[in-house]
Design a protein around this motif. Structure first.
Motif, PDB file in Angstrom:
ATOM      1  N   GLU A   1       1.802  22.805  14.658  1.00  0.00           N
ATOM      2  CA  GLU A   1       1.537  24.008  15.462  1.00  0.00           C
ATOM      3  C   GLU A   1       0.227  24.663  14.995  1.00  0.00           C
ATOM      4  OE1 GLU A   1       2.448  26.070  18.543  1.00  0.00           O
ATOM      5  OE2 GLU A   1       4.416  25.501  17.761  1.00  0.00           O
ATOM      6  N   LEU A   2       0.016  24.671  13.697  1.00  0.00           N
ATOM      7  CA  LEU A   2      -1.199  25.288  13.148  1.00  0.00           C
ATOM      8  C   LEU A   2      -2.446  24.550  13.648  1.00  0.00           C
ATOM      9  CD1 LEU A   2      -2.530  27.383  11.275  1.00  0.00           C
ATOM     10  CD2 LEU A   2      -2.219  25.779   9.375  1.00  0.00           C
ATOM     11  N   THR A   3      -2.362  23.234  13.738  1.00  0.00           N
ATOM     12  CA  THR A   3      -3.510  22.465  14.244  1.00  0.00           C
ATOM     13  C   THR A   3      -3.776  22.863  15.696  1.00  0.00           C
ATOM     14  OG1 THR A   3      -2.737  20.666  12.868  1.00  0.00           O
ATOM     15  CG2 THR A   3      -4.413  20.108  14.494  1.00  0.00           C
ATOM     16  N   GLN A   4      -2.702  22.979  16.468  1.00  0.00           N
ATOM     17  CA  GLN A   4      -2.884  23.364  17.883  1.00  0.00           C
ATOM     18  C   GLN A   4      -3.447  24.773  17.995  1.00  0.00           C
ATOM     19  OE1 GLN A   4       1.019  22.645  19.366  1.00  0.00           O
ATOM     20  NE2 GLN A   4       0.712  20.435  19.454  1.00  0.00           N
ATOM     21  N   ILE A   5      -2.911  25.675  17.160  1.00  0.00           N
ATOM     22  CA  ILE A   5      -3.398  27.059  17.195  1.00  0.00           C
ATOM     23  C   ILE A   5      -4.891  27.088  16.850  1.00  0.00           C
ATOM     24  CG2 ILE A   5      -3.231  29.329  16.054  1.00  0.00           C
ATOM     25  CD1 ILE A   5      -0.237  28.821  15.652  1.00  0.00           C
ATOM     26  N   THR A   6      -5.279  26.279  15.878  1.00  0.00           N
ATOM     27  CA  THR A   6      -6.688  26.236  15.464  1.00  0.00           C
ATOM     28  C   THR A   6      -7.576  25.845  16.653  1.00  0.00           C
ATOM     29  OG1 THR A   6      -5.896  25.487  13.308  1.00  0.00           O
ATOM     30  CG2 THR A   6      -8.266  25.310  13.705  1.00  0.00           C
TER      31      THR A   6
ATOM     32  N   LYS B   1     -14.930  47.075   0.271  1.00  0.00           N
ATOM     33  CA  LYS B   1     -14.096  45.880   0.449  1.00  0.00           C
ATOM     34  C   LYS B   1     -14.848  44.739   1.135  1.00  0.00           C
ATOM     35  CE  LYS B   1      -9.686  44.349   2.156  1.00  0.00           C
ATOM     36  NZ  LYS B   1      -8.404  44.789   2.643  1.00  0.00           N
ATOM     37  N   LYS B   2     -14.605  43.545   0.610  1.00  0.00           N
ATOM     38  CA  LYS B   2     -15.128  42.350   1.267  1.00  0.00           C
ATOM     39  C   LYS B   2     -13.933  41.718   1.979  1.00  0.00           C
ATOM     40  CE  LYS B   2     -17.926  38.305   0.177  1.00  0.00           C
ATOM     41  NZ  LYS B   2     -17.412  37.718   1.370  1.00  0.00           N
ATOM     42  N   GLN B   3     -13.863  41.890   3.307  1.00  0.00           N
ATOM     43  CA  GLN B   3     -12.690  41.398   4.033  1.00  0.00           C
ATOM     44  C   GLN B   3     -12.711  39.872   4.109  1.00  0.00           C
ATOM     45  OE1 GLN B   3     -14.792  43.617   5.616  1.00  0.00           O
ATOM     46  NE2 GLN B   3     -13.599  45.475   5.844  1.00  0.00           N
ATOM     47  N   ARG B   4     -11.525  39.311   4.126  1.00  0.00           N
ATOM     48  CA  ARG B   4     -11.423  37.865   4.354  1.00  0.00           C
ATOM     49  C   ARG B   4     -11.601  37.573   5.839  1.00  0.00           C
ATOM     50  NH1 ARG B   4      -7.589  35.220   1.207  1.00  0.00           N
ATOM     51  NH2 ARG B   4      -7.581  33.469   2.648  1.00  0.00           N
ATOM     52  N   GLU B   5     -12.128  36.393   6.124  1.00  0.00           N
ATOM     53  CA  GLU B   5     -12.280  35.964   7.509  1.00  0.00           C
ATOM     54  C   GLU B   5     -10.864  35.692   8.062  1.00  0.00           C
ATOM     55  OE1 GLU B   5     -12.650  33.815  10.851  1.00  0.00           O
ATOM     56  OE2 GLU B   5     -12.347  32.490   9.116  1.00  0.00           O
ATOM     57  N   VAL B   6     -10.592  36.173   9.274  1.00  0.00           N
ATOM     58  CA  VAL B   6      -9.220  36.191   9.786  1.00  0.00           C
ATOM     59  C   VAL B   6      -8.585  34.805   9.872  1.00  0.00           C
ATOM     60  CG1 VAL B   6      -7.822  36.658  11.853  1.00  0.00           C
ATOM     61  CG2 VAL B   6      -9.413  38.384  11.003  1.00  0.00           C
ATOM     62  N   PHE B   7      -9.255  33.886  10.540  1.00  0.00           N
ATOM     63  CA  PHE B   7      -8.563  32.615  10.747  1.00  0.00           C
ATOM     64  C   PHE B   7      -8.389  31.833   9.457  1.00  0.00           C
ATOM     65  CE2 PHE B   7      -7.186  28.624  12.337  1.00  0.00           C
ATOM     66  CZ  PHE B   7      -6.297  29.031  13.313  1.00  0.00           C
ATOM     67  N   GLU B   8      -9.383  31.941   8.619  1.00  0.00           N
ATOM     68  CA  GLU B   8      -9.292  31.255   7.320  1.00  0.00           C
ATOM     69  C   GLU B   8      -8.104  31.829   6.519  1.00  0.00           C
ATOM     70  OE1 GLU B   8     -13.058  31.314   4.856  1.00  0.00           O
ATOM     71  OE2 GLU B   8     -11.580  32.254   3.527  1.00  0.00           O
TER      72      GLU B   8
END
Ligand SMILES: C[S@@+](CC[C@H](N)C(=O)[O-])C[C@H]1O[C@@H](n2cnc3c(N)ncnc32)[C@H](O)[C@@H]1O
Length: 412
Positions: free
Chosen positions: A131-136, A212-219
């Motif tokens: 599912e994660l691959t598809q979401i990506t 703050k250094k925010q993390r990139e969302v999808f990563e």
């Protein structure tokens, strides 16, 4: 199986991870009822083994507090169960399932119920990874064309890029059909919100962190999903999938009739600490992004949050309502328990304007008044860092002789 899971102790015995950090218990001589000190000299990350790390729940108790109680008061049969009537993120449920003990939780917040149930339900991690691959794929195709919300709340707490990415990701999760795997992905999504926001990660109530250094969302999301899968696989290796556990959405001042079976052997109860914080504002970022899921997960119960036990600020009115609520909810546990059942309340004293409020003493009087008998009092020390906003007014756990943090055990 991870190598940290089954270490070898001095006697070459295998000790499961959930039994490695149980409190170090010292008895106080001659006290009535039996009185002990529970020392828990471990960091939060050490205590966040297995699925405990799925969801950062501000204000949870150390996993081993529930673990120790379950070791001391195991139900007499498979039909008997433990009930956590302030379930939060399901710490008790996780520990109970590890020990093959049937468990129920109840919480006023649909997010808490969801997090609790995700931690204990079995999932197909292969399916989740597919599912994660598809979401990506869908995410990278759709993110640039998304039109995210632009209200003042989202602008305050999230950068434009984060908002766009969160919106795109949420749209994808929203259309996944209901399943344990969807719940798992949703908790991963909700679990990264603080990290990708402009708020401090560690503070209980959100406050802007200018540096703050925010993390990139999808990563952040895909890492979260993969980490959760690893921890869940380790958890599933240790549990019997047939052990029942479920967190129900509801208020503990009126327990559902399913508890009228006389089989509740142990109640573990961890109310919000007086003068600490209320839960709804602490999770405002999560409730904001979770809004479109509310219908599915809190169907018909959206208003329930108004019944949250208010603990802050400790005005005379709030203090009065606080103890009345607790009295009512322990009358309920008394009503459903049979003679011999146990009630363990995890609670702390606090200060108001520098003055001590002896919450523990007051609780003992209230619970005795209901009919429970004091069985064992345990006072704990916990070596947590003290957040600037988090713990100013409450028990600091570092041996302040007057201000106590306790696990008060009573018998029905
Ligand atoms: C201190 S937390 C419990 C944390 C839990 N021990 C854990 O480890 O995650 C208290 C919980 O009580 C819940 N709560 C507040 N009022 C409630 C009510 N009337 N009925 C049921 N739960 C309530 C809050 O939503 C919060 O999750």
């Amino acid at each position: 199986m991870s190598s940290s899971k089954l270490p070898v102790d001095l006697f070459d015995e295998k000790v499961e991870i959930y039994r490695q950090f149980l409190p170090l218990i010292r008895a106080t001589n001659g006290a009535q009822p039996q009185t002990n000190t529970w020392d828990i000299p471990y960091t939060i990350s050490k205590l966040s083994y297995l699925t405990h790390s799925h969801y950062r729940y501000y204000g949870k108790f150390p996993s081993v507090v529930a673990g120790q109680l379950l070791e001391q008061f195991p139900p007499p049969s498979n039909e008997h169960y433990v009930l956590d009537n302030f379930c939060g993120s399901g710490t008790t449920l996780v520990e109970a399932k590890l020990r093959g003990i049937k468990s129920y939780g109840i919480d006023i917040s649909w997010l808490s119920c969801l997090a609790s149930n995700v931690k204990v339900n079995t999932v197909d991690t292969k399916k989740i990874k597919t599912e994660l691959t598809q979401i990506t794929n869908v995410f990278y195709k759709t993110v640039s064309s998304c039109v995210p919300p632009e209200d003042s709340f989202v602008q305050k707490w999230f950068t434009k890029e984060a908002t766009q990415a969160l919106f795109a990701l949420r749209e994808i999760i929203l259309v996944i059909p209901s399943s344990n795997e969807k719940d798992f992905l949703l908790i991963a999504f909700i679990g990264i919100l603080r990290r990708v926001s402009k708020a401090f990660d560690g503070e209980v109530r959100p406050h802007i962190n200018k540096n703050k250094k925010q993390r990139e969302v999808f990563e952040a999301f895909s890492k979260k999903v993969r980490d959760m899968c690893l921890n869940h696989e380790d958890y599933m290796d240790l549990i019997d999938a047939n052990t029942f556990s479920k967190c129900l959405l509801g208020s503990n001042i009126k327990l559902p009739s399913l508890f009228d079976d006389g089989k509740c052997h142990l109640v573990i109860s961890h109310p919000p600490y007086l003068n600490s914080f209320n839960y709804a504002p602490v999770f405002s970022l999560e409730f904001y992004w979770g809004k479109p899921f509310e219908q599915e997960y809190a169907d018909g119960f959206q208003d329930l949050q108004k019944k949250e036990l208010t603990a802050h600020p400790a005005s005379d009115k709030v203090i009065d309502a606080y103890f009345k609520h607790l009295e009512q909810c322990y009358k309920e546990t008394y009503r459903i328990q049979s003679t011999g059942g146990y009630l363990a309340i995890v609670i702390g004293d606090c200060t108001r304007n520098g003055e001590l409020i002896t919450v523990l003493d007051r609780m003992v009087e209230i619970v005795k008044g209901i009919g429970y008998k004091p069985y064992e009092f345990n006072y704990r020390t916990t070596h947590y860092g003290l957040g600037k906003y988090a713990y100013q007014h409450r028990a600091d756990y570092h041996g302040d002789a007057q201000k106590k943090d306790g696990i008060l055990v009573f018998q029905r």
